[in-house]
Design an enzyme around this catalytic site. Structure first.
Site, PDB file in Angstrom:
ATOM      1  N   PHE A 264       0.810  -1.225   0.000  1.00 51.19           N
ATOM      2  CA  PHE A 264       0.000   0.000   0.000  1.00 51.19           C
ATOM      3  C   PHE A 264       0.843   1.274   0.000  1.00 51.19           C
ATOM      4  CE2 PHE A 264      -2.391  -3.251   2.473  1.00 51.19           C
ATOM      5  CZ  PHE A 264      -3.324  -3.567   1.490  1.00 51.19           C
ATOM      6  N   ARG A 346       0.913  15.962  -5.692  1.00 48.20           N
ATOM      7  CA  ARG A 346      -0.271  15.230  -6.159  1.00 48.20           C
ATOM      8  C   ARG A 346      -1.521  15.679  -5.406  1.00 48.20           C
ATOM      9  NH1 ARG A 346      -1.812  10.557  -9.275  1.00 48.20           N
ATOM     10  NH2 ARG A 346       0.327  10.141  -9.901  1.00 48.20           N
ATOM     11  N   ARG A 378      -1.422   4.353  -0.755  1.00 46.24           N
ATOM     12  CA  ARG A 378      -2.408   4.248  -1.829  1.00 46.24           C
ATOM     13  C   ARG A 378      -3.144   5.588  -2.078  1.00 46.24           C
ATOM     14  NH1 ARG A 378      -6.502  -0.903  -1.660  1.00 46.24           N
ATOM     15  NH2 ARG A 378      -6.980  -1.054  -3.888  1.00 46.24           N
ATOM     16  N   GLU A 750      -5.398   2.530  -7.216  1.00 48.01           N
ATOM     17  CA  GLU A 750      -5.609   3.608  -6.259  1.00 48.01           C
ATOM     18  C   GLU A 750      -6.969   4.296  -6.343  1.00 48.01           C
ATOM     19  OE1 GLU A 750      -1.351   5.606  -5.429  1.00 48.01           O
ATOM     20  OE2 GLU A 750      -1.844   5.410  -7.554  1.00 48.01           O
TER      21      GLU A 750
END
Length: 800
Positions: A264, A346, A378, A750
């Site tokens: 993860f 992000r 994730r 994801e």
């Protein structure tokens, strides 16, 4: 570059379920080999997983004389190490060797992108978090190693510690410089907006809680070589750092990863430290060394999902359409940069989620705190950015009195009116969400259920229900451009069996299965004839981490490239050997026809071998079109977007804060699914993991900086009983990827996690009903029963 053969696409037809879980049916032709792309087959290790036969690092048959390593961890959050007495450790029963920072042959700092992550902290060095490694030892048994590690006597000179984002912001303490994205004049847009709101949200972190903890086994080889079996998502980075720590060339280190028991993101960079420590001890003792962390120490010493602080100032019209937004995102990074630059980036990229922001200013801060360095998880920052904007959308809905779904729909990106460009300059080229959300709104009976819930809430003073439909638009690609590449190696043997190797790692997500299905499709052979071997740096070098939901995209394309090279080579051989044209050579399930002659696949490759035709090929792929200029904060960081939406319904006891998720409906876009069964499983699992992050998984530190949630007794991940009793999952049919991905599929690792935002929004909806839906209750994440109760009490006190 491989070209997509459109004849290889598959069609998914999945009606909405009425209860339990939908399984998606796949239409294929009768001439499709068993287990090829598009078929809903089981994970290649499914039976091994449930029977216990699957071999993980700690299960491996270790060489005779293998030693067991363990580490000594700091017991303060911020201090200078004044002295370190290890005599009792060295003299403890079973101990063979003890190492400190001064015993490292090569580099000391193993920061994956930027410096700041010392392998160990020595005398005179500064401890930056409670649980940092001070020394390591090797002993004849695991129990002896753990007992000995507790015998050290360490003295510290204490330093002040920043433990929260607010403390780090106030001290202007950052691990990396801030980044900014903007469009238009946000301040002017706010000044002239019809309505304006400000707010703040605390977004909690999350422990990866993989079933298999951090583990490495290092075996010394001749000529200074080192074979490293590691539970890692990033074998190449592990190879590089072990080599640099040992001060040897990379070709002397081989990293082998057959599978992980979950990762993860927690094993993208944070597996490296344990491999490096075991390698040093193996080099010194000339014996194999295994290092496996106990769960509590694993949670203390390794990073988690970044917690965030979001502050917004939003202007909007009277219908709820956003006119301007000023958004601050501060990520709690812990003590070092690790991957925080890309993670906060992000979060900023995804702070629009699915919505057009005409005038916007976004600031992203990387705040340093004296806690363990946070790392990949994730979604990699995307979930935090999406929660921030969904908080804004819900606040707008309460202010305007409109249904939150209508506010969401009115703010969606659109192909009309110039509302199709993100705040970082990427054009949305495939508008899936308006149609997908309309479909889900209808199949889930959203409108009728909304009215039913309003009626229920009006007649119940204690129990309140809530419902929310939230979208997901998630960009697919590494935002660091050079990571978007992959290689593969394919061998065909003379009995027709095939061995496949590529740079992706298997952590339970079904990557090995999907990539094997791609090869089965291209060579037209049953998947039972293909074996995917352990990811190894001596087979496919210079690999990227298995992360960013790119595993199937890039490794599948690399494997397809290798398979097509072999297929074309075999066709060329047949044309020359049988004097026929290319179109006379036909690959069909498990056989090859050349004109009037037909051969089994095994017969055909055996014939090619006897004519000295190479039956081995490499493949390579790099993702096209992507770029991002951080100086101008603009570009195309993502190859495409994966989309989905979820409707969640909850019921809340307003006197206790307890709640239950009663029903979830999901429609998710995976393009042309490579494996509907695996994709459904990823959507289910991702949703539940996201639900845990937003509701029950609360990380807690005491005032000294010591993590107090160090196991399942104190850290609550969702259990099977938390699964909604009605859980409908549909793959959006007839929606091939507009980009030339592997068989026009879309990533699924994801994006489903963010579908769980619907649960959090539904909880707020239920609480808001206490004030006739006109108040936006403050509900930080995770929305534990305690926080839900506080939100209820806040509204109750306002109404009284």
């Amino acid at each position: 570059m491989p070209e997509i053969n459109e004849s290889n696409t598959v069609t998914n037809n999945a009606p909405a379920a009425t209860s339990a879980t939908t399984t998606t049916t796949t239409t294929t032709t009768a001439t499709t080999p068993a287990g090829s792309a598009g078929q809903a087959i089981a994970h290649e290790s499914a039976a091994k997983h449930v029977s216990g036969e699957a071999v993980y690092v700690d299960d491996m048959m270790a060489p005779t004389g293998t030693l067991h390593a363990y580490v000594g961890l700091s017991t303060v959050a911020h201090a200078v190490v004044s002295s370190m007495s290890l005599a009792a450790v060295k003299n403890a029963e079973g101990v063979v060797d003890v190492i400190t920072r001064d015993d490292i042959p090569g580099i000391v700092d193993i920061g994956s992108v930027f410096p700041g992550d010392p392998l160990m902290v020595g005398i005179g060095d500064t401890v930056e978090f409670h649980g940092q490694v001070l020394f390591a030892l090797a002993a004849t048994s695991y129990a002896a190693a753990r007992r000995a590690a507790r015998l050290a006597k360490i003295e510290y000179t204490a330093l002040p510690a920043h433990l929260t984002i607010e403390e780090g912001l106030a001290a202007e303490s950052f691990v990396r410089p801030a980044h900014y994205q903007s469009r238009g004049n946000a301040q002017e847009g706010l000044r002239t907006a019809d309505q304006r709101l400000q707010g703040e949200l605390q977004i909690g972190g999350q422990e990866q809680m993989y079933l298999e903890g951090q583990a490495s086994l290092c075996v010394p080889e001749e000529d200074g070589g080192m074979l490293v079996y590691s539970s890692t998502q990033n074998p190449t980075e592990g190879q590089k750092l072990v080599a640099e720590v040992l001060k040897v060339d990379l070709h002397k280190v081989t990293v082998d990863t057959r599978r992980m028991g979950g990762a993860f993101g927690g094993k993208e960079t944070h597996a490296n430290q344990w491999a490096c420590l075991a390698a040093i001890l193996a080099r010194r003792t000339r014996r194999a060394v295994k290092l496996r962390l106990a769960r509590g120490d694993d949670m203390r010493a390794t990073g988690k999902r970044h917690h965030f602080l979001s502050r917004y100032d939003v202007g909007f019209d009277n219908e709820g359409q956003i006119q301007a937004l000023d958004l601050m995102l501060a990520g709690g990074c812990g003590m070092s940069p690790d991957l925080s630059d890309a993670i906060v980036d992000r979060a900023m990229f995804h702070s629009d989620n699915a919505y057009y922001l005409p005038q916007v200013a976004i600031a992203g801060h990387r705040v340093k705190t004296n806690t363990v360095s946070n790392t990949a998880f994730r979604g990699f920052g995307g979930p935090q950015g999406m929660v921030a904007i969904e908080d804004v959308i819900d606040a707008i809905a309460r202010s305007t009195g409109r249904d939150p779904l209508d506010v969401r729909k009115s703010n969606l990106y659109s192909a009309e009116g110039g509302r199709d460009v993100t705040h970082y300059g990427q054009t949305i080229e495939q508008h899936v969400l308006p149609m997908l959300m309309e479909r889900l709104e209808e199949t889930s009976d959203y409108r009728a259920r909304r009215e039913s819930i309003r009626t229920f809430n009006a007649s119940n003073s204690v129990l309140k229900k809530g419902i929310a439909l939230t979208p997901v638009k998630f960009g697919i690609s590494f935002t660091v451009q050079h990571l978007n590449q992959a290689g593969a190696l394919l061998h065909v043997y003379t009995d027709g069996s095939v061995q496949l190797n590529h740079g992706g790692t298997e952590m339970g997500q079904g990557l090995y299965t999907k990539v094997a299905q791609v090869v089965a499709q291209e060579l037209q052979i049953d998947i039972s004839n293909i074996r995917c071997t352990a990811t190894r740096t001596d087979k496919v070098p210079n690999t990227s981490p298995t992360a960013a939901s790119s595993g199937s995209d890039i490794n599948g394309m690399a494997a397809l490239d290798a398979a097509r090279t072999l297929r074309q080579r075999l066709i060329a051989f047949a044309c020359e050997h049988f004097s026929v044209a290319e179109d006379a050579v036909v690959f069909s399930p498990n056989q090859v026809s050349v004109g009037e002659q037909a051969f089994t696949f095994a017969e055909f490759v055996n014939l090619a071998y006897r004519q000295r035709i190479s039956l081995s090929a490499t493949g390579f792929y790099r993702t096209p079109k992507i770029h991002y200029d951080r100086e101008t904060a603009s570009g195309r960081p993502f190859y495409y977007f994966a989309n989905g939406a979820a409707v969640s319904e909850v019921v809340v006891d307003t006197l206790t804060g307890e709640y239950r998720v009663e029903r979830v409906d999901i429609c998710h876009d995976v393009g042309n699914s490579l494996n509907p069964a695996i994709d459904i499983g990823q959507i289910e699992g991702g949703f539940i993991q996201g639900m845990g992050w937003l509701t029950s998984e609360e990380l807690a530190w005491d005032t000294s900086g010591r993590l107090t949630t160090v196991g399942p007794a104190t850290y609550k991940i969702p259990a099977i009983g938390d699964t909604p009793p009605i859980f409908n999952v549909e793959l959006l049919p007839d929606s091939p990827n507009a980009e030339a991905t592997i068989f026009r599929s879309k990533a699924v690792g994801e994006p489903p996690l963010m579908l769980a935002i619907s649960v959090w929004s539904a909880l707020r909806d239920a609480i808001s009903s206490m004030a006739d839906y006109r108040v936006h209750p403050k509900l930080d994440t995770p929305a534990t029963p305690e926080r839900v109760l506080m939100a209820c009490e806040s509204l109750r006190s306002r109404s009284s």
